[in-house]
Design a protein around this motif. Structure first.
Motif, PDB file in Angstrom:
ATOM      1  N   GLU A   1       0.829  -1.203   0.000  1.00 40.81           N
ATOM      2  CA  GLU A   1       0.000   0.000   0.000  1.00 40.81           C
ATOM      3  C   GLU A   1       0.869   1.261   0.000  1.00 40.81           C
ATOM      4  O   GLU A   1       2.071   1.213   0.255  1.00 40.81           O
ATOM      5  CB  GLU A   1      -0.924  -0.004   1.215  1.00 40.81           C
ATOM      6  CG  GLU A   1      -2.009  -1.059   1.152  1.00 40.81           C
ATOM      7  CD  GLU A   1      -3.001  -0.935   2.293  1.00 40.81           C
ATOM      8  OE1 GLU A   1      -4.203  -1.174   2.048  1.00 40.81           O
ATOM      9  OE2 GLU A   1      -2.596  -0.606   3.424  1.00 40.81           O
ATOM     10  N   THR A   2       0.199   2.386  -0.245  1.00 37.04           N
ATOM     11  CA  THR A   2       0.872   3.690  -0.215  1.00 37.04           C
ATOM     12  C   THR A   2       0.368   4.482   0.984  1.00 37.04           C
ATOM     13  O   THR A   2      -0.840   4.630   1.170  1.00 37.04           O
ATOM     14  CB  THR A   2       0.591   4.486  -1.504  1.00 37.04           C
ATOM     15  OG1 THR A   2       1.161   3.799  -2.619  1.00 37.04           O
ATOM     16  CG2 THR A   2       1.195   5.894  -1.411  1.00 37.04           C
TER      17      THR A   2
ATOM     18  N   LEU B   1       5.362  -0.912   2.995  1.00 37.95           N
ATOM     19  CA  LEU B   1       4.564   0.088   2.292  1.00 37.95           C
ATOM     20  C   LEU B   1       5.444   1.035   1.487  1.00 37.95           C
ATOM     21  O   LEU B   1       6.631   1.191   1.773  1.00 37.95           O
ATOM     22  CB  LEU B   1       3.738   0.913   3.284  1.00 37.95           C
ATOM     23  CG  LEU B   1       2.419   0.298   3.765  1.00 37.95           C
ATOM     24  CD1 LEU B   1       2.651  -0.902   4.654  1.00 37.95           C
ATOM     25  CD2 LEU B   1       1.576   1.343   4.485  1.00 37.95           C
ATOM     26  N   LYS B   2       4.836   1.672   0.504  1.00 37.87           N
ATOM     27  CA  LYS B   2       5.456   2.810  -0.166  1.00 37.87           C
ATOM     28  C   LYS B   2       5.172   4.020   0.704  1.00 37.87           C
ATOM     29  O   LYS B   2       4.017   4.300   1.036  1.00 37.87           O
ATOM     30  CB  LYS B   2       4.872   3.025  -1.558  1.00 37.87           C
ATOM     31  CG  LYS B   2       5.472   4.241  -2.268  1.00 37.87           C
ATOM     32  CD  LYS B   2       4.898   4.437  -3.661  1.00 37.87           C
ATOM     33  CE  LYS B   2       5.527   5.667  -4.323  1.00 37.87           C
ATOM     34  NZ  LYS B   2       4.998   5.880  -5.699  1.00 37.87           N
TER      35      LYS B   2
ATOM     36  N   VAL C   1       5.443   8.100   1.515  1.00 39.06           N
ATOM     37  CA  VAL C   1       5.592   9.461   1.004  1.00 39.06           C
ATOM     38  C   VAL C   1       5.439  10.421   2.183  1.00 39.06           C
ATOM     39  O   VAL C   1       4.401  10.439   2.850  1.00 39.06           O
ATOM     40  CB  VAL C   1       4.544   9.775  -0.078  1.00 39.06           C
ATOM     41  CG1 VAL C   1       4.679  11.219  -0.563  1.00 39.06           C
ATOM     42  CG2 VAL C   1       4.670   8.797  -1.239  1.00 39.06           C
TER      43      VAL C   1
ATOM     44  N   ASP D   1      10.301   6.731   0.358  1.00 35.29           N
ATOM     45  CA  ASP D   1      10.326   6.610  -1.103  1.00 35.29           C
ATOM     46  C   ASP D   1      10.239   7.969  -1.778  1.00 35.29           C
ATOM     47  O   ASP D   1      10.789   8.160  -2.868  1.00 35.29           O
ATOM     48  CB  ASP D   1       9.167   5.717  -1.566  1.00 35.29           C
ATOM     49  CG  ASP D   1       9.314   4.303  -1.042  1.00 35.29           C
ATOM     50  OD1 ASP D   1      10.162   3.563  -1.571  1.00 35.29           O
ATOM     51  OD2 ASP D   1       8.613   3.957  -0.072  1.00 35.29           O
TER      52      ASP D   1
ATOM     53  N   CYS E   1       2.266   9.618  -5.903  1.00 32.18           N
ATOM     54  CA  CYS E   1       1.217   8.646  -5.567  1.00 32.18           C
ATOM     55  C   CYS E   1       0.358   8.366  -6.796  1.00 32.18           C
ATOM     56  O   CYS E   1      -0.848   8.692  -6.808  1.00 32.18           O
ATOM     57  CB  CYS E   1       0.348   9.163  -4.429  1.00 32.18           C
ATOM     58  SG  CYS E   1       1.248   9.652  -2.950  1.00 32.18           S
TER      59      CYS E   1
ATOM     60  N   VAL F   1      -3.772   7.072  -2.552  1.00 37.04           N
ATOM     61  CA  VAL F   1      -3.298   7.006  -1.166  1.00 37.04           C
ATOM     62  C   VAL F   1      -4.190   6.052  -0.377  1.00 37.04           C
ATOM     63  O   VAL F   1      -5.408   6.242  -0.296  1.00 37.04           O
ATOM     64  CB  VAL F   1      -3.331   8.405  -0.511  1.00 37.04           C
ATOM     65  CG1 VAL F   1      -2.909   8.331   0.960  1.00 37.04           C
ATOM     66  CG2 VAL F   1      -2.447   9.371  -1.289  1.00 37.04           C
ATOM     67  N   ASP F   2      -3.587   5.043   0.203  1.00 35.29           N
ATOM     68  CA  ASP F   2      -4.337   4.062   0.991  1.00 35.29           C
ATOM     69  C   ASP F   2      -4.427   4.455   2.462  1.00 35.29           C
ATOM     70  O   ASP F   2      -5.434   4.183   3.121  1.00 35.29           O
ATOM     71  CB  ASP F   2      -3.677   2.680   0.874  1.00 35.29           C
ATOM     72  CG  ASP F   2      -3.628   2.197  -0.558  1.00 35.29           C
ATOM     73  OD1 ASP F   2      -4.702   1.999  -1.150  1.00 35.29           O
ATOM     74  OD2 ASP F   2      -2.509   2.040  -1.094  1.00 35.29           O
TER      75      ASP F   2
END
Length: 335
Positions: free
Chosen positions: A149-150, A173-174, A176, A195, A213, A217-218
């Motif tokens: 997930e992000t 997770l990714k 940001v 990331d 993203c 966005v999760d």
């Protein structure tokens, strides 16, 4: 022999951004300890955004500061006198105590720092203390991270946000992060392994967010609120989770700002937005603290501290929080 004790009082309730004049450093004579008490010499003060709300005189989830009474917060100190069988002279402790050179305590709410031989004592006010527990409990209980997930984190270079991002990386997770300077963004990417890191002050912020993203966005871990959060909310995915940890962009507002209404976005995306305070998860503190300490010892979590020296400079450190002057955990070194 009596000791002279410097104590910070709340001199007046701030209007907008706190000022030095809102604080009063008073010198008092410290009485002798009584049976069951300990005398603690302050080493470090924790400086935290939530304290701003306590200055308004309105009870929320914590009692407000009273005018002309000592300010209190997280403290690391050393027991220098004891008439309490639980504590020995020389014990290092952490607790909620006065902004002062010395504090008297019955020992209630005071914990010995016995498991910190392999990590810095100051982490008890940061990555393994309240900010770390806030990050861990908010992310795991509300964010419910799933590998791949992000997650986007506002206030990502602060004491809580920087830990959230690192835990999220450990969970696959990714990550940001959003911060307020290029220096902070470099730290997030180069040292913490995010990331992507975005400077919200750039005109191209929203475009940069879309690029960072591309799949939405999760999880949005929100420490800031305001226009930053308005932008992120436009990118949330179906069944996104939004832990509301803080709204620092609005703590000094003299009237309630009105921005985009996010209710429709939450409905159409079946998204969850949930506010929390760390004490909601007190039953998990022992397990969470042990995990955080273990990750620090293993080098899986790192941290940065912004330290200002001198009790007399505590208001400067506090005001600096709202100007974005700190990276990581803000502390005041008293001793």
């Amino acid at each position: 022999m009596s000791k002279v004790n410097r104590v910070y009082l709340l001199a007046r309730r701030p209007k907008g951004m706190p000022l030095q004049e809102d604080f009063l450093l008073e010198t008092r004579e410290l009485r002798s300890i009584e049976d069951g008490e300990i005398l603690i010499k302050t080493h470090y003060l924790s400086v935290d955004p939530y304290m701003r709300g306590r200055m308004n005189g309105v009870k929320t989830y914590v009692d407000p500061f009273e005018l002309n009474e000592p300010l209190t917060g997280g403290v690391i100190g050393e027991v220098i006198e004891s008439k309490n069988e639980r504590f020995l002279i020389g014990d290092m402790i952490e607790g909620r105590l006065d902004w002062a050179d010395y504090s008297l305590s019955s020992g209630k709410g005071i914990r010995k720092l016995e498991n910190y031989r392999e990590v810095s004592l100051t982490t008890a006010l940061g990555i393994t203390g309240m900010p770390g527990l806030t990050a861990y409990c908010g992310l795991m209980n509300i964010g419910k991270p799933q590998e791949g997930e992000t997650i986007v984190i506002s206030g990502a270079a602060g004491a809580v946000g920087s830990i959230v991002g690192q835990i999220a990386k450990l969970k696959g997770l990714k990550v940001v992060g959003i911060a307020g300077s290029d220096e902070k963004c470099r730290w997030l990417k180069e040292e913490l392994g995010f990331d992507a890191a975005l400077n919200y002050k750039e005109e191209s912020f929203y475009q940069n967010l879309k690029i960072a993203c591309p799949n939405g966005v999760d999880i949005y871990f929100d420490n800031v609120g305001g226009e930053v959060s308005d932008a992120v909310m436009r990118r949330i995915n179906y069944k996104a989770r939004i832990p509301l940890c803080g709204q620092i962009s609005m703590y000094n507002a003299e009237s309630t700002p009105i921005g985009p209404r996010v209710g429709g976005q939450l409905v159409t995306k079946s998204a969850l937005m949930q506010g929390f305070i760390v004490s909601d998860y007190s039953s998990q503190f022992r397990e969470a603290s042990a995990q955080l300490i273990s990750w620090v010892k293993e080098g899986k979590l790192t941290y940065k501290e912004t330290v200002i020296e001198g009790l007399e400079n505590a208001p400067k450190a506090f005001i600096g929080l709202f100007k974005g002057e700190n990276i990581g955990k803000q502390l005041v070194k008293v001793i």
